[in-house]
Design a protein around this motif. Sequence first.
Motif, mmCIF file in Angstrom:
data_model
loop_
_atom_site.group_PDB
_atom_site.id
_atom_site.type_symbol
_atom_site.label_atom_id
_atom_site.label_comp_id
_atom_site.label_asym_id
_atom_site.label_seq_id
_atom_site.Cartn_x
_atom_site.Cartn_y
_atom_site.Cartn_z
ATOM 1 N N THR A 84 0.716 -1.202 -0.014
ATOM 2 C CA THR A 84 -0.022 -0.031 -0.097
ATOM 3 C C THR A 84 0.927 1.082 0.062
ATOM 4 O O THR A 84 1.844 1.230 0.441
ATOM 5 C CB THR A 84 -0.851 -0.002 1.159
ATOM 6 O OG1 THR A 84 -1.748 1.215 1.348
ATOM 7 C CG2 THR A 84 -0.117 -0.390 2.655
ATOM 8 N N LEU A 85 0.299 2.423 -0.459
ATOM 9 C CA LEU A 85 1.077 3.707 -0.515
ATOM 10 C C LEU A 85 0.525 4.576 0.618
ATOM 11 O O LEU A 85 0.509 5.810 0.433
ATOM 12 C CB LEU A 85 1.011 4.403 -1.812
ATOM 13 C CG LEU A 85 1.713 3.389 -3.234
ATOM 14 C CD1 LEU A 85 1.718 4.402 -4.505
ATOM 15 C CD2 LEU A 85 3.275 3.080 -2.748
ATOM 16 N N GLY A 86 -0.556 4.126 1.085
ATOM 17 C CA GLY A 86 -1.040 4.666 1.967
ATOM 18 C C GLY A 86 -0.557 5.158 3.502
ATOM 19 O O GLY A 86 -0.063 4.160 4.009
ATOM 20 N N GLU A 87 -0.216 6.393 3.930
ATOM 21 C CA GLU A 87 0.672 6.692 5.058
ATOM 22 C C GLU A 87 0.088 6.353 6.295
ATOM 23 O O GLU A 87 0.783 5.724 7.106
ATOM 24 C CB GLU A 87 0.855 8.348 4.891
ATOM 25 C CG GLU A 87 1.501 8.721 5.979
ATOM 26 C CD GLU A 87 1.798 10.271 5.826
ATOM 27 O OE1 GLU A 87 1.321 10.906 4.826
ATOM 28 O OE2 GLU A 87 2.598 10.970 6.858
ATOM 29 N N SER A 88 -1.172 6.277 6.282
ATOM 30 C CA SER A 88 -1.859 5.753 7.429
ATOM 31 C C SER A 88 -1.797 4.530 7.952
ATOM 32 O O SER A 88 -2.199 3.901 8.940
ATOM 33 C CB SER A 88 -3.505 6.199 7.556
ATOM 34 O OG SER A 88 -4.112 5.625 6.608
ATOM 35 N N GLU A 89 -1.141 3.499 6.815
ATOM 36 C CA GLU A 89 -1.272 2.141 6.970
ATOM 37 C C GLU A 89 0.018 1.698 7.363
ATOM 38 O O GLU A 89 0.327 0.449 7.197
ATOM 39 C CB GLU A 89 -1.844 1.431 5.698
ATOM 40 C CG GLU A 89 -3.082 1.880 5.357
ATOM 41 C CD GLU A 89 -3.977 1.230 4.381
ATOM 42 O OE1 GLU A 89 -3.971 -0.083 4.263
ATOM 43 O OE2 GLU A 89 -4.037 1.720 3.131
ATOM 44 N N TYR A 90 0.982 2.431 7.894
ATOM 45 C CA TYR A 90 2.346 2.381 8.217
ATOM 46 C C TYR A 90 2.387 2.668 9.543
ATOM 47 O O TYR A 90 1.853 3.819 9.968
ATOM 48 C CB TYR A 90 3.320 2.762 7.461
ATOM 49 C CG TYR A 90 3.250 2.106 6.085
ATOM 50 C CD1 TYR A 90 2.504 2.492 5.214
ATOM 51 C CD2 TYR A 90 4.302 1.138 6.025
ATOM 52 C CE1 TYR A 90 2.533 1.846 4.039
ATOM 53 C CE2 TYR A 90 4.219 0.255 4.673
ATOM 54 C CZ TYR A 90 3.514 0.885 3.724
ATOM 55 O OH TYR A 90 3.436 0.080 2.269
ATOM 56 N N ASN A 91 3.107 2.152 10.777
ATOM 57 C CA ASN A 91 3.228 2.802 12.150
ATOM 58 C C ASN A 91 4.526 2.920 12.566
ATOM 59 O O ASN A 91 4.736 3.442 13.790
ATOM 60 C CB ASN A 91 2.409 1.970 13.136
ATOM 61 C CG ASN A 91 2.695 0.417 13.028
ATOM 62 O OD1 ASN A 91 3.590 0.000 12.583
ATOM 63 N ND2 ASN A 91 1.773 -0.351 13.504
ATOM 64 N N ASP A 92 5.476 2.201 11.689
ATOM 65 C CA ASP A 92 7.100 2.760 12.175
ATOM 66 C C ASP A 92 7.626 3.398 10.944
ATOM 67 O O ASP A 92 7.604 3.221 9.837
ATOM 68 C CB ASP A 92 7.797 1.295 12.369
ATOM 69 C CG ASP A 92 7.081 0.434 13.567
ATOM 70 O OD1 ASP A 92 6.806 -0.751 13.476
ATOM 71 O OD2 ASP A 92 7.009 1.230 14.452
ATOM 72 N N TRP A 93 8.472 4.378 11.261
ATOM 73 C CA TRP A 93 9.029 5.013 10.385
ATOM 74 C C TRP A 93 10.595 5.442 10.547
ATOM 75 O O TRP A 93 10.822 5.819 11.934
ATOM 76 C CB TRP A 93 8.425 6.426 10.451
ATOM 77 C CG TRP A 93 6.889 6.476 9.780
ATOM 78 C CD1 TRP A 93 5.994 6.247 10.427
ATOM 79 C CD2 TRP A 93 6.412 6.723 8.347
ATOM 80 N NE1 TRP A 93 4.855 6.207 9.775
ATOM 81 C CE2 TRP A 93 4.948 6.489 8.583
ATOM 82 C CE3 TRP A 93 7.142 7.099 7.293
ATOM 83 C CZ2 TRP A 93 4.364 6.386 7.236
ATOM 84 C CZ3 TRP A 93 6.355 7.218 5.896
ATOM 85 C CH2 TRP A 93 4.956 6.968 6.102
ATOM 86 N N GLY A 94 11.326 5.615 9.511
ATOM 87 C CA GLY A 94 12.677 6.016 9.752
ATOM 88 C C GLY A 94 12.816 7.485 9.873
ATOM 89 O O GLY A 94 11.797 8.152 9.626
ATOM 90 N N GLN A 95 14.120 7.997 10.076
ATOM 91 C CA GLN A 95 14.281 9.423 9.796
ATOM 92 C C GLN A 95 14.472 9.971 8.672
ATOM 93 O O GLN A 95 14.379 11.226 8.759
ATOM 94 C CB GLN A 95 15.687 9.843 10.884
ATOM 95 C CG GLN A 95 15.337 9.079 12.280
ATOM 96 C CD GLN A 95 14.366 9.983 12.952
ATOM 97 O OE1 GLN A 95 14.161 11.144 13.073
ATOM 98 N NE2 GLN A 95 13.177 9.265 13.695
#
Length: 126
Positions: free
Chosen positions: A107-118
């Motif tokens: 998916t390309l939906g930002e809300s469907e991820y919960n861990d992010w890098g810097q």
Amino acid sequence: QVPLVESGGGSVQAGGSLRLSCAASGRTVNWYRMGWFRQAPGKGREGVAGIAAIRDGASTIYADSVKGRFTISRDNANNILYLQMNNLEPEDTAMYYCAAKFGGRATLGESEYNDWGQGTQVTVSS
């Protein structure tokens, strides 16, 4: 939570290539849906490429603006996500982020991820 560390950004001329890496410490990346996003100055964050968790088929998805130029892939042995970027354009200039969430489809939906890098900066000059 999955610690994610991006690398590989830099400055290139239009038409050049870069390969971004995202190291996922202590996790088996193929169990996660993973994605690459980017944010240019003054713009919102947009999804660039995504890959499904292996239990969901490991399919991939790309934004129309990068199809045929960018390739997302995983090194499961070393828990690294890659984004190979070819034929870069000035419009690709942005901060690039990788993201992850356990399981699920590409998916390309930002809300469907919960861990992010810097993030890692990519600058393409004309």
